[in-house]
Design a protein around this motif. Structure first.
Motif, PDB file in Angstrom:
ATOM      1  N   TYR A 147     -43.469  31.161  50.867  1.00  0.00           N
ATOM      2  CA  TYR A 147     -43.758  31.485  49.473  1.00  0.00           C
ATOM      3  C   TYR A 147     -44.903  30.640  48.916  1.00  0.00           C
ATOM      4  O   TYR A 147     -44.721  29.859  47.978  1.00  0.00           O
ATOM      5  CB  TYR A 147     -42.498  31.286  48.615  1.00  0.00           C
ATOM      6  CG  TYR A 147     -41.315  32.054  49.138  1.00  0.00           C
ATOM      7  CD1 TYR A 147     -41.304  33.452  49.124  1.00  0.00           C
ATOM      8  CD2 TYR A 147     -40.212  31.394  49.675  1.00  0.00           C
ATOM      9  CE1 TYR A 147     -40.224  34.165  49.617  1.00  0.00           C
ATOM     10  CE2 TYR A 147     -39.125  32.096  50.172  1.00  0.00           C
ATOM     11  CZ  TYR A 147     -39.133  33.481  50.142  1.00  0.00           C
ATOM     12  OH  TYR A 147     -38.073  34.181  50.633  1.00  0.00           O
TER      13      TYR A 147
ATOM     14  N   ASP B  15     -47.111  31.495  47.012  1.00  0.00           N
ATOM     15  CA  ASP B  15     -47.330  31.902  45.629  1.00  0.00           C
ATOM     16  C   ASP B  15     -46.108  31.646  44.744  1.00  0.00           C
ATOM     17  O   ASP B  15     -46.087  32.047  43.578  1.00  0.00           O
ATOM     18  CB  ASP B  15     -47.699  33.382  45.570  1.00  0.00           C
ATOM     19  CG  ASP B  15     -46.631  34.273  46.198  1.00  0.00           C
ATOM     20  OD1 ASP B  15     -45.583  33.753  46.684  1.00  0.00           O
ATOM     21  OD2 ASP B  15     -46.829  35.505  46.212  1.00  0.00           O
TER      22      ASP B  15
ATOM     23  N   GLN C 106     -43.341  33.072  44.771  1.00  0.00           N
ATOM     24  CA  GLN C 106     -42.604  34.291  44.458  1.00  0.00           C
ATOM     25  C   GLN C 106     -41.439  34.416  45.447  1.00  0.00           C
ATOM     26  O   GLN C 106     -41.562  35.042  46.500  1.00  0.00           O
ATOM     27  CB  GLN C 106     -43.526  35.518  44.519  1.00  0.00           C
ATOM     28  CG  GLN C 106     -44.676  35.466  43.541  1.00  0.00           C
ATOM     29  CD  GLN C 106     -44.215  35.369  42.098  1.00  0.00           C
ATOM     30  OE1 GLN C 106     -43.421  36.189  41.642  1.00  0.00           O
ATOM     31  NE2 GLN C 106     -44.701  34.356  41.391  1.00  0.00           N
TER      32      GLN C 106
ATOM     33  N   ASP D 297     -38.179  35.458  47.361  1.00  0.00           N
ATOM     34  CA  ASP D 297     -37.402  36.664  47.639  1.00  0.00           C
ATOM     35  C   ASP D 297     -35.926  36.262  47.544  1.00  0.00           C
ATOM     36  O   ASP D 297     -35.326  35.794  48.514  1.00  0.00           O
ATOM     37  CB  ASP D 297     -37.747  37.197  49.030  1.00  0.00           C
ATOM     38  CG  ASP D 297     -36.999  38.463  49.392  1.00  0.00           C
ATOM     39  OD1 ASP D 297     -35.970  38.786  48.743  1.00  0.00           O
ATOM     40  OD2 ASP D 297     -37.428  39.129  50.343  1.00  0.00           O
TER      41      ASP D 297
ATOM     42  N   GLU E 122     -38.151  25.364  42.546  1.00  0.00           N
ATOM     43  CA  GLU E 122     -38.269  26.793  42.239  1.00  0.00           C
ATOM     44  C   GLU E 122     -37.233  27.593  43.019  1.00  0.00           C
ATOM     45  O   GLU E 122     -36.612  28.521  42.482  1.00  0.00           O
ATOM     46  CB  GLU E 122     -39.679  27.301  42.543  1.00  0.00           C
ATOM     47  CG  GLU E 122     -39.919  28.746  42.174  1.00  0.00           C
ATOM     48  CD  GLU E 122     -39.883  29.020  40.677  1.00  0.00           C
ATOM     49  OE1 GLU E 122     -39.786  30.210  40.309  1.00  0.00           O
ATOM     50  OE2 GLU E 122     -39.949  28.069  39.874  1.00  0.00           O
ATOM     51  N   TRP E 123     -37.024  27.223  44.278  1.00  0.00           N
ATOM     52  CA  TRP E 123     -36.012  27.881  45.106  1.00  0.00           C
ATOM     53  C   TRP E 123     -34.639  27.721  44.449  1.00  0.00           C
ATOM     54  O   TRP E 123     -33.892  28.703  44.322  1.00  0.00           O
ATOM     55  CB  TRP E 123     -36.046  27.288  46.517  1.00  0.00           C
ATOM     56  CG  TRP E 123     -35.062  27.891  47.451  1.00  0.00           C
ATOM     57  CD1 TRP E 123     -35.269  28.943  48.286  1.00  0.00           C
ATOM     58  CD2 TRP E 123     -33.705  27.482  47.646  1.00  0.00           C
ATOM     59  NE1 TRP E 123     -34.114  29.223  49.001  1.00  0.00           N
ATOM     60  CE2 TRP E 123     -33.141  28.334  48.609  1.00  0.00           C
ATOM     61  CE3 TRP E 123     -32.903  26.487  47.102  1.00  0.00           C
ATOM     62  CZ2 TRP E 123     -31.816  28.218  49.031  1.00  0.00           C
ATOM     63  CZ3 TRP E 123     -31.589  26.369  47.514  1.00  0.00           C
ATOM     64  CH2 TRP E 123     -31.062  27.226  48.479  1.00  0.00           C
TER      65      TRP E 123
ATOM     66  N   GLN F 115     -34.341  29.924  41.272  1.00  0.00           N
ATOM     67  CA  GLN F 115     -34.307  31.362  41.507  1.00  0.00           C
ATOM     68  C   GLN F 115     -33.091  31.823  42.326  1.00  0.00           C
ATOM     69  O   GLN F 115     -32.549  32.895  42.073  1.00  0.00           O
ATOM     70  CB  GLN F 115     -35.590  31.804  42.226  1.00  0.00           C
ATOM     71  CG  GLN F 115     -36.846  31.627  41.408  1.00  0.00           C
ATOM     72  CD  GLN F 115     -36.841  32.487  40.161  1.00  0.00           C
ATOM     73  OE1 GLN F 115     -36.478  33.656  40.198  1.00  0.00           O
ATOM     74  NE2 GLN F 115     -37.252  31.900  39.048  1.00  0.00           N
TER      75      GLN F 115
END
Length: 177
Positions: A41, A43, A45, A47, A78-79, A82
């Motif tokens: 990732y 970026d 973003q 999944d 971030e992981w 999310q």
């Protein structure tokens, strides 16, 4: 056998000698999945469905990262934000991670002495890792004592080899649990 997921998070994964050595040592081990978050990732973003499926299919999660500014690289935060969602990782229906083991494997630039009340960081790494311990508690995961490799600012080949061997020993302990 215990299936282990290694979430490798490094801002510069291709430049870190110890992270590269650890990933090479872990890759190909039976029942060990090495997942490099920065490569997957770039970026940021994430999944989420893929990551949650990885968590469902493993018994142990290892967070492998360099300890920078008293925390982990941004990709791991971030992981967490999310992937560890209400109803999946916590809450009345969020029991997917309950009973899975979690361990932090981290390297510090400073020496072990630097992470003492008398050292320049003034706190032990264990104290600074409390947010990760709290995350394990909140998600029902079983916190394992962290595996620290310290003094990477002055890393020699021998120190890197010893550090990776230590991490392999700790990984093997988790496999046998």
């Amino acid at each position: 056998m215990n299936k282990i997921l290694v979430l490798a998070a490094h801002r510069y994964p291709d430049k870190s000698r110890i992270s590269k050595a650890a990933i090479e040592a872990f890759t190909g081990l039976a029942d060990v999945t090495v997942h490099q978050l920065t490569h997957a990732y770039p970026d940021f973003q994430i999944d989420v469905e893929h990551e949650q499926n990885l968590l469902r299919n493993h018994d142990t999660v290892i967070l492998l990262f360099p300890f920078w500014w008293y925390s982990s690289p941004a990709i791991l935060k971030e992981w967490q934000d999310q992937v560890l969602t209400y109803g999946f990782a916590y809450g009345s229906d969020g029991k997917v991670l309950h009973g899975k083991k979690m361990m932090v494997m981290t390297s510090t630039g400073g020496s072990a002495q630097a992470y003492t009340p008398e050292g320049y960081n003034q706190y032990a790494v264990d104290a600074l890792l409390l947010p990760f311990h709290a995350m394990a508690n909140k998600t029902g995961m079983l916190w394992q004592p962290p595996a620290l490799v310290q003094g990477m600012n002055d890393a020699t080949d021998a120190l890197i080899d010893n550090g990776v061997n230590y991490w392999l020993e700790r990984l093997q302990e988790l496999r046998g649990m």
